[in-house]
Design a protein around this motif. Structure first.
Motif, short mmCIF file in Angstrom:
data_model
loop_
_atom_site.label_atom_id
_atom_site.label_comp_id
_atom_site.label_asym_id
_atom_site.label_seq_id
_atom_site.Cartn_x
_atom_site.Cartn_y
_atom_site.Cartn_z
N GLU A 90 -5.87 -8.47 -4.22
CA GLU A 90 -5.57 -8.00 -5.57
C GLU A 90 -4.83 -6.65 -5.53
O GLU A 90 -3.88 -6.42 -6.29
CB GLU A 90 -6.87 -7.85 -6.37
CG GLU A 90 -7.54 -9.17 -6.71
CD GLU A 90 -6.73 -10.00 -7.69
OE1 GLU A 90 -6.01 -9.41 -8.52
OE2 GLU A 90 -6.78 -11.24 -7.60
N LYS B 258 -1.25 -7.14 -4.60
CA LYS B 258 -0.47 -7.62 -5.75
C LYS B 258 -0.13 -6.46 -6.69
O LYS B 258 0.98 -6.36 -7.21
CB LYS B 258 -1.23 -8.71 -6.50
CG LYS B 258 -1.27 -10.00 -5.71
CD LYS B 258 -1.90 -11.20 -6.39
CE LYS B 258 -2.52 -11.03 -7.68
NZ LYS B 258 -3.17 -12.27 -8.20
N LEU B 259 -1.12 -5.58 -6.89
CA LEU B 259 -0.88 -4.42 -7.75
C LEU B 259 0.16 -3.48 -7.14
O LEU B 259 0.98 -2.90 -7.84
CB LEU B 259 -2.18 -3.67 -8.01
CG LEU B 259 -3.19 -4.34 -8.93
CD1 LEU B 259 -4.47 -3.52 -9.02
CD2 LEU B 259 -2.60 -4.54 -10.32
N TYR C 208 3.44 -4.90 -7.80
CA TYR C 208 3.74 -4.70 -9.22
C TYR C 208 4.26 -3.29 -9.47
O TYR C 208 5.24 -3.08 -10.18
CB TYR C 208 2.47 -4.98 -10.02
CG TYR C 208 2.58 -4.73 -11.50
CD1 TYR C 208 3.27 -5.60 -12.33
CD2 TYR C 208 1.95 -3.63 -12.07
CE1 TYR C 208 3.36 -5.38 -13.69
CE2 TYR C 208 2.04 -3.39 -13.44
CZ TYR C 208 2.74 -4.28 -14.25
OH TYR C 208 2.83 -4.04 -15.58
N VAL D 154 0.12 -7.57 -16.28
CA VAL D 154 -1.02 -7.83 -15.39
C VAL D 154 -2.36 -7.63 -16.10
O VAL D 154 -3.38 -7.44 -15.48
CB VAL D 154 -0.97 -6.89 -14.15
CG1 VAL D 154 0.19 -7.22 -13.26
CG2 VAL D 154 -0.95 -5.44 -14.58
N LYS E 233 -6.05 -2.83 -13.73
CA LYS E 233 -4.91 -3.62 -14.17
C LYS E 233 -4.52 -3.26 -15.61
O LYS E 233 -3.33 -3.07 -15.91
CB LYS E 233 -5.23 -5.11 -14.09
CG LYS E 233 -5.24 -5.68 -12.68
CD LYS E 233 -5.54 -7.16 -12.72
CE LYS E 233 -5.53 -7.77 -11.33
NZ LYS E 233 -5.82 -9.23 -11.37
N ILE F 223 -2.94 0.18 -15.72
CA ILE F 223 -1.55 0.13 -15.21
C ILE F 223 -0.63 -0.48 -16.25
O ILE F 223 0.50 -0.02 -16.44
CB ILE F 223 -1.50 -0.66 -13.89
CG1 ILE F 223 -2.19 0.13 -12.77
CG2 ILE F 223 -0.05 -0.96 -13.50
CD1 ILE F 223 -2.27 -0.61 -11.45
N TYR F 224 -1.12 -1.52 -16.95
CA TYR F 224 -0.29 -2.14 -18.00
C TYR F 224 0.02 -1.14 -19.11
O TYR F 224 1.15 -1.07 -19.59
CB TYR F 224 -0.99 -3.37 -18.57
CG TYR F 224 -0.23 -4.00 -19.70
CD1 TYR F 224 0.91 -4.77 -19.46
CD2 TYR F 224 -0.63 -3.81 -21.02
CE1 TYR F 224 1.63 -5.33 -20.50
CE2 TYR F 224 0.08 -4.37 -22.07
CZ TYR F 224 1.20 -5.12 -21.81
OH TYR F 224 1.91 -5.68 -22.84
#
Length: 333
Positions: free
Chosen positions: A57, A60-61, A64, A77, A89, A92-93
């Motif tokens: 995970e 993936k971040l 991103y 995300v 997540k 971060i969004y």
């Protein structure tokens, strides 16, 4: 994953605990040893599996974030599950959305700056070109004295126009940047009008126009005398410029519990309905604007007034004149 010092430390700790439990179980029975061994392997395996999933995970971040740094703000995300990864997540969004909005604003500012520089260049180019042509003509030793005096006077007029234009642009840029600290003094409107009329008395006299002033001496508002004078001067200049010879300009002011209002009305050319929404825009020139108009004066007046908890609007009819109404509110509205 095993390159992580913290994970190696956790595995070492778990292995040490398992070894100690196995030694202790050996003193009990073989079955206890087997049970402890199976339990330890299961716990260590579950821990490694869980850590591996979290690492996946996080990878993936990381990807991103790399795409965000490259300017791709379209990724989403968001995760509505519980847990710190989901919280990360969502955070971060939110940051991504904020960065996207800031990027859009920066792009808008760049476009605005480009347009402003283009407009300023256009405004400066005309008088500079005119002065260069007249300066070349002045070099001619055969030039008649009357023409020499005329060209010299025209150059002086253009220099005065340039000086006013640069000064106004500097004032506008300071206001836009928020570096102007407007005072909050009790300003008497009668004194304000008297001070603002001084620079336009000569043009008014030349055009034989009539000025009328109506208002009580005790009418006042909270603001900056010098900056507000600058705004009123620009409104008055606009009225004088667009009012015919022998015309009238009526100034009135009043006060109520909500606001102080200043009205400047003329019986000049007036403004068409199509132009009214644009007259306070920077560098906008109306159809009836004079040759020397730069489209700065009313924009500067609007900026100064609105920055002091006020507003300015205009009512006008073609060939009937215009009325500018300026209001300074006593409370923020």
């Amino acid at each position: 994953m095993l390159r992580n010092h913290e994970i190696r430390l956790v595995l070492l700790s778990m292995s040490t605990i398992s070894l100690i439990m196995l030694i202790a179980a050996a003193f009990v029975s073989l079955a206890a040893v087997v049970l402890v061994l199976i339990t330890s392997i299961s716990l260590i395996g579950c821990s490694l599996l869980f850590t591996r999933v979290r690492y996946h995970e996080i990878e993936k971040l990381s990807g991103y974030l790399r795409r965000i740094s490259g300017g791709d703000y379209s990724l989403d995300v968001r995760d509505n599950r519980e847990g710190e990864i989901s919280i990360l997540k969502n955070t971060i969004y939110k940051v991504t959305v904020m960065l996207s909005e800031q990027s859009a604003l920066l792009h808008k500012d760049k476009v605005h700056l480009t347009d402003a520089i283009s407009d300023i260049s256009h405004q400066l180019k005309a008088p500079l070109t005119s002065m260069m042509v007249m300066a070349d003509l002045l070099d001619d030793p055969q030039l008649p004295g009357t023409k020499r005096a005329e060209f010299t006077r025209n150059i002086r007029i253009q220099l005065e126009r340039l000086d006013w234009l640069v000064s106004s642009l500097l004032k506008l840029s300071k206001i836009d940047a928020g570096t102007v600290q407007f005072k909050k003094d009790q300003v008497r409107v009668a004194k304000l009008i008297e001070k603002a009329l001084q620079p336009v008395l000569i043009p008014i006299d030349i055009k034989e126009q009539t000025i009328s002033i109506t208002g009580e001496d005790n009418v006042s508002f909270l603001g900056d005398l010098n900056w507000t004078t600058e705004a009123i001067i620009n409104v008055l200049k606009n009225g004088v410029e667009h009012t015919q010879v022998g015309g009238t300009i009526a100034i009135s002011f009043s006060e109520n519990p909500l606001f102080t209002e200043i009205s400047i009305q003329d019986n000049g050319k007036g403004i068409s309905k199509e132009e009214i929404p644009s007259i306070f825009k920077r560098f906008y020139k109306g159809k009836g604007a004079g040759e020397g108009s730069s489209g700065i004066g009313l924009s500067l007046a609007h900026s100064i007034i609105t920055k002091q908890n006020g507003d300015i609007d205009v009512q006008s009819e073609v060939d009937k004149g215009s009325q500018f109404r300026i209001r300074f509110y006593k409370r923020i509205v």
